[in-house]
Design an enzyme around this catalytic site. Structure first.
Site, PDB file in Angstrom:
ATOM      1  N   HIS A  66     -53.873 -27.236  38.996  1.00 47.30           N
ATOM      2  CA  HIS A  66     -55.099 -27.688  38.336  1.00 47.30           C
ATOM      3  C   HIS A  66     -55.250 -29.205  38.417  1.00 47.30           C
ATOM      4  O   HIS A  66     -56.336 -29.717  38.660  1.00 47.30           O
ATOM      5  CB  HIS A  66     -55.111 -27.258  36.864  1.00 47.30           C
ATOM      6  CG  HIS A  66     -55.764 -25.941  36.629  1.00 47.30           C
ATOM      7  ND1 HIS A  66     -57.098 -25.720  36.827  1.00 47.30           N
ATOM      8  CD2 HIS A  66     -55.253 -24.750  36.216  1.00 47.30           C
ATOM      9  CE1 HIS A  66     -57.398 -24.463  36.544  1.00 47.30           C
ATOM     10  NE2 HIS A  66     -56.288 -23.852  36.169  1.00 47.30           N
TER      11      HIS A  66
ATOM     12  N   ASP B 202     -58.191 -15.684  34.060  1.00 46.71           N
ATOM     13  CA  ASP B 202     -59.063 -16.753  34.535  1.00 46.71           C
ATOM     14  C   ASP B 202     -60.335 -16.205  35.169  1.00 46.71           C
ATOM     15  O   ASP B 202     -61.366 -16.890  35.187  1.00 46.71           O
ATOM     16  CB  ASP B 202     -58.326 -17.625  35.557  1.00 46.71           C
ATOM     17  CG  ASP B 202     -57.549 -18.745  34.881  1.00 46.71           C
ATOM     18  OD1 ASP B 202     -57.669 -18.901  33.661  1.00 46.71           O
ATOM     19  OD2 ASP B 202     -56.815 -19.454  35.591  1.00 46.71           O
TER      20      ASP B 202
ATOM     21  N   GLU C 244     -52.173 -23.324  25.707  1.00 48.54           N
ATOM     22  CA  GLU C 244     -53.444 -22.736  26.112  1.00 48.54           C
ATOM     23  C   GLU C 244     -53.204 -21.340  26.692  1.00 48.54           C
ATOM     24  O   GLU C 244     -53.858 -20.376  26.311  1.00 48.54           O
ATOM     25  CB  GLU C 244     -54.108 -23.636  27.155  1.00 48.54           C
ATOM     26  CG  GLU C 244     -55.416 -23.082  27.707  1.00 48.54           C
ATOM     27  CD  GLU C 244     -55.925 -23.878  28.888  1.00 48.54           C
ATOM     28  OE1 GLU C 244     -57.095 -23.671  29.272  1.00 48.54           O
ATOM     29  OE2 GLU C 244     -55.160 -24.699  29.456  1.00 48.54           O
ATOM     30  N   HIS C 245     -52.272 -21.232  27.630  1.00 50.68           N
ATOM     31  CA  HIS C 245     -51.899 -19.952  28.241  1.00 50.68           C
ATOM     32  C   HIS C 245     -50.433 -19.663  27.919  1.00 50.68           C
ATOM     33  O   HIS C 245     -49.574 -20.511  28.152  1.00 50.68           O
ATOM     34  CB  HIS C 245     -52.063 -19.986  29.758  1.00 50.68           C
ATOM     35  CG  HIS C 245     -53.425 -20.404  30.211  1.00 50.68           C
ATOM     36  ND1 HIS C 245     -53.720 -21.704  30.601  1.00 50.68           N
ATOM     37  CD2 HIS C 245     -54.578 -19.698  30.341  1.00 50.68           C
ATOM     38  CE1 HIS C 245     -54.993 -21.776  30.948  1.00 50.68           C
ATOM     39  NE2 HIS C 245     -55.542 -20.583  30.798  1.00 50.68           N
TER      40      HIS C 245
ATOM     41  N   HIS D 123     -79.033 -26.788 -12.676  1.00 51.57           N
ATOM     42  CA  HIS D 123     -78.441 -25.527 -12.230  1.00 51.57           C
ATOM     43  C   HIS D 123     -78.327 -24.548 -13.398  1.00 51.57           C
ATOM     44  O   HIS D 123     -78.662 -23.367 -13.294  1.00 51.57           O
ATOM     45  CB  HIS D 123     -77.042 -25.769 -11.646  1.00 51.57           C
ATOM     46  CG  HIS D 123     -77.052 -26.398 -10.284  1.00 51.57           C
ATOM     47  ND1 HIS D 123     -77.590 -27.636 -10.040  1.00 51.57           N
ATOM     48  CD2 HIS D 123     -76.576 -25.943  -9.093  1.00 51.57           C
ATOM     49  CE1 HIS D 123     -77.446 -27.931  -8.762  1.00 51.57           C
ATOM     50  NE2 HIS D 123     -76.841 -26.920  -8.160  1.00 51.57           N
TER      51      HIS D 123
ATOM     52  N   GLN E 263     -50.771 -22.943  37.505  1.00 53.17           N
ATOM     53  CA  GLN E 263     -51.252 -23.919  36.533  1.00 53.17           C
ATOM     54  C   GLN E 263     -51.087 -25.338  37.050  1.00 53.17           C
ATOM     55  O   GLN E 263     -51.938 -26.204  36.830  1.00 53.17           O
ATOM     56  CB  GLN E 263     -50.489 -23.764  35.219  1.00 53.17           C
ATOM     57  CG  GLN E 263     -51.118 -24.477  34.052  1.00 53.17           C
ATOM     58  CD  GLN E 263     -52.496 -23.936  33.737  1.00 53.17           C
ATOM     59  OE1 GLN E 263     -52.700 -22.729  33.680  1.00 53.17           O
ATOM     60  NE2 GLN E 263     -53.451 -24.811  33.556  1.00 53.17           N
TER      61      GLN E 263
END
Length: 797
Positions: free
Chosen positions: A619, A719, A685-686, A778, A616
């Site tokens: 990235h 991934d 996220e992960h 209505h 990670q």
């Protein structure tokens, strides 16, 4: 001599008024008469106001001192336009309209009415229009243009009288009171005349959604830029901030806010380049504005004080306070660091430092808070760069797209779009091994997402004779953004292209920046585009690619939804088009830097844990890497640190990893529930579970983009090839958003069918609720049907 300046209108001015008559002059500001010793002092003040300005400056003098009016008339002969004493009406009922200079004279008036005031004002303006109207520019109290309208003598008279925005409607040929029907009213603050006296400027305070009939703040779109836009956003955040957001935290934590202001002020003094100075100043302005808004101080208050400082006649020396001056440290080893420097604790790792994570205990609340705080999203700060790009692509189309590709990517294109079927030359360099890897991944993703596809409508009978249903329809046109910056990402193409194909989208458009070397996108991306049935590949990246797909160009079709990750410019552009009703384009989810949280216990393999953290960290430098340890011994922590260091040195992106790990943390917890509670609050996220019997603990996970269960399930599998989707919510949005899935490319339509039996069962309830809401139409739609069916009771009203 110094003197206070008081606004002409508002509570501050009202507080200065007394029952005793005093000298008054129509104009922009008020001078407190108690600050002047004599008439000469007044003259000096006027001269200071006039300094450097060719226009006539008008004043109001307040206070209880007596002045010789005749002497002042002579002293101020060239300085003001109209002198008013003993006004017959409350002075605050006269709008701050500028009366133009009456040459060589000052008119002494004992009484004034709105009618005479208006007449004097109108005598100064002219028009050469055949319809006799006056061109009128409308601006808000920040001098931002709201729109262009027209005024008549009648509308001007009414505007001054009522102190509201009143204009003349050419289409209806009548006076138009702004907001009379819509509720978007205006308070009139001032009327100005231009240098030729043939155009007016109305300064107003706008109420409601905005000035334009399209619902925007101005006829030129919403006014969301600059400090005023920031002030508006922060005022909204005071009330509507997402729980746990950084801005909300700043509002609640005054100590943190003050420290950030000092930190950013120091960083501004250390900035060197133009870009650095602009960036750091924007940071400082943001935190300063938070403090202002938190304390009920507006930009108008600040600007008024700037005006007061500008009008000061005497000046202090201007030296800085002693504690902020640089000290000579050559002969003083005991010199202390400035407080602002101490407030900034930013860990860095040099090339010779061990690539170790920081370590904190879960009981260290300050350390944990620092560890899980995401980097500040700077989307609002870069909108001034993104907005012109979007506007140019909207207006100029393909040419703008190619110009930006040449400017940002260094590629001079002949056409901005690659059309299917894609030429074979774009697949050159693609190995058989890579094709097989992509095929396997595509097939697994297809299987998992096809299983999610709802094939039959959901049908529910809610009452006898009332059948409700829900069924999916594919979003017709989708745009998939594939980054092409520091890494080639065919995985993004397949993770979004395959579900779009499974969902049945009629057109799939890829967008990815071309390579500088040959002007082409990577063959892997082209291969996935072929496999997913993409119709086009837009050869562009950044905000320009997003704009092209959102609005369409000569070559790029307009899409209904844009998906895919990108840098801060891509994110800002996606957020912009999602909020622009003219684009009618949605996006997948808010985006932030990629992140991972690993939960590990004493039995976890240190090499596995280190590899997950580093996969990670590579990235980007703003990625977040967190290890939550459950009952980890000091020895285990050290082994993990050593494994991280050794593996990092072997990676080609070690420089990026080093910067990421510098702000990454190991958080030590005592038990599994505590660890999972911390993970749920962070909402990663992960989420990787490197613990014994990992599958038993999945039920404890409430907030996560995707979970990787057990020692042999690294994030890398998700991934690329396991089948789940890797487009996941970041920045804590896993609390509200799901990762991309088949439904991401669909919308769901509901339907209902009611028989006469069903109408009998629910009709009375509908009429009852419609009646209390005051919606008789209505109610009548039900009443007529039930009446014809003979279902209404005889005594029914």
């Amino acid at each position: 001599m110094t003197f206070p300046i008081i606004p002409l209108y508002g509570s501050d001015f009202q507080a200065t008024l007394t029952a005793k008559p005093f000298l008054r002059l129509v104009g922009d500001v008020a001078l407190d008469a108690s600050a002047f010793k004599n008439d000469t002092d007044v003259l000096n003040a006027v001269k200071q106001l006039l300094k450097g300005s060719a226009r006539t400056v008008s004043l109001v003098l307040t206070g209880d001192k007596e002045f010789d009016e005749n002497q002042l008339i002579n002293l101020l002969n060239n300085g003001v336009s109209s002198l008013l004493t003993n006004t017959a009406i409350p002075f605050d009922s006269i709008p701050k309209a500028r009366v133009l200079e009456i040459p060589s004279t000052i008119t002494l008036t004992n009484k004034i009415t709105l009618q005479s005031f208006t007449k004097t004002f109108l005598s100064q303006v002219k028009t050469d229009r055949k319809d006799g109207l006056y061109t009128t520019l409308v601006v808000d109290d920040k001098e931002r243009c709201l729109g262009l309208v027209y005024s008549s003598i009648g509308s001007i008279t009414q505007a001054i009288s009522q102190q509201v925005g009143v204009y003349f409607s050419r289409s209806r040929n009548e006076i138009w009171v702004k907001g009379l029907t819509s509720g978007n009213t205006q308070s009139l603050l001032s009327i100005d005349i231009d240098c030729d006296a043939d155009a007016l400027k109305f300064t107003v305070s706008q109420v409601g959604t905005g000035f334009c009939h399209n619902g925007t703040q101005s006829c030129f779109g919403d006014l969301t830029y600059g400090l005023t836009g920031l002030e508006h956003t922060l005022n909204d955040r005071m009330i509507n901030a997402v729980d746990g957001s950084y801005t909300q935290r700043l509002f609640k934590d005054e100590t943190l806010l003050n420290a950030k202001i000092k930190e950013e002020a120091e960083e501004l003094t250390e900035a060197v380049t133009k870009d650095e100075l602009a960036w750091e100043a924007a940071d400082l302005f943001y935190f300063a504005m938070v403090r202002l808004v938190a304390n009920g101080v507006s930009l108008a208050d600040v600007e008024r004080n700037l005006g007061m400082k500008n009008l000061k006649i005497t000046r202090r020396k201007g030296d800085a306070k002693e504690k902020f001056l640089a000290k000579d440290t050559k002969n003083n080893d005991n010199t202390q660091e400035p407080a602002a420097k101490k407030a900034k604790v930013e860990r860095t790792l040099g090339s010779n430092d061990k690539i170790y994570l920081d370590v904190v205990n879960s009981t260290d609340l300050e350390g944990v808070t620092k560890a899980v705080t995401r980097p500040i999203q700077k989307t609002s700060q870069i909108m001034h760069l993104v907005n012109p790009i979007i506007d140019n692509v909207r207006k100029i189309g393909d040419k703008a797209l190619m110009d930006y590709t040449k400017k940002f990517d260094g590629v001079d294109l002949k056409a901005p779009v690659l059309e299917a079927p894609f030429p074979e030359e774009y697949l050159e360099g693609l190995t058989q091994e890579m094709k097989e890897a992509l095929d396997l991944s595509i097939e697994n993703v297809r299987k998992f997402h096809a299983a999610q596809l709802q094939k039959k409508p959901l049908v529910v009978t809610t009452q006898p004779g009332v059948v409700c249903s829900r069924f999916p329809r594919a979003i017709e046109k989708v745009g998939i953004y594939i980054p092409g910056g520091t890494a080639i990402l065919p995985s993004t193409a397949l993770m979004l292209g395959v579900p779009a194909q499974v969902a049945g989208c009629k057109e799939i458009v890829f967008a990815s920046p071309p390579r500088k070397s040959d002007g082409k996108v990577s063959p892997e991306v082209v291969y996935v585009a072929i496999k997913c049935g993409a119709s086009k590949i837009v050869l562009a990246g950044g905000a320009q690619a997003v704009a092209a797909m959102a609005y369409g160009t000569e070559s790029v079709p307009k899409v209904d939804k844009i998906l895919g990750p990108g840098n801060q410019f891509v994110t800002a552009a996606k957020m912009y088009v999602q909020n622009d009703t003219q684009a009618l384009c949605s996006i997948d989810m808010p985006a932030g830097p990629s992140e991972v949280l690993v939960i590990a216990d004493e039995d976890a393999d240190v090499d596995f844990v280190a590899s997950d953290l580093l996969s990670q960290a590579e990235h980007g430098i703003d990625s977040q890497v967190i290890l939550v340890g459950v009952n980890l011994s000091d020895k285990k922590v050290q082994h993990i640190q050593e494994a991280v260091h050794e593996q990092a040195l072997a990676l080609p992106r070690v420089d990026i990893v080093r910067q990421c790990i510098a702000h990454s943390t190991i958080i030590l917890c005592d038990n599994y529930p505590e660890a999972f509670d911390m993970s749920n609050k962070y909402a990663p996220e992960h989420l990787i579970l490197q613990i014994n019997d990992a599958d038993r603990y999945v039920s404890l996970v409430d907030n996560a983009g995707s979970i990787f269960v057990g020692s042999y399930t690294p994030e890398s599998c998700g991934d690329y090839s396991s089948g789940t989707n890797h487009t996941l919510p970041t920045y804590g949005y896993a609390r509200q958003y799901s990762g991309a899935n088949t439904a991401t490319f669909q919308k769901f339509i509901t339907a209902q069918q009611v028989t006469s039996e069903g109408l009998e069962n629910i009709g009375k309830a509908v009429m009852c609720i419609a009646k209390v809401e005051g919606l008789d139409g209505h109610r009548n739609a039900i009443k007529i049907r039930m009446s014809k069916l003979g279902l209404l009771p005889k005594d029914f009203v």
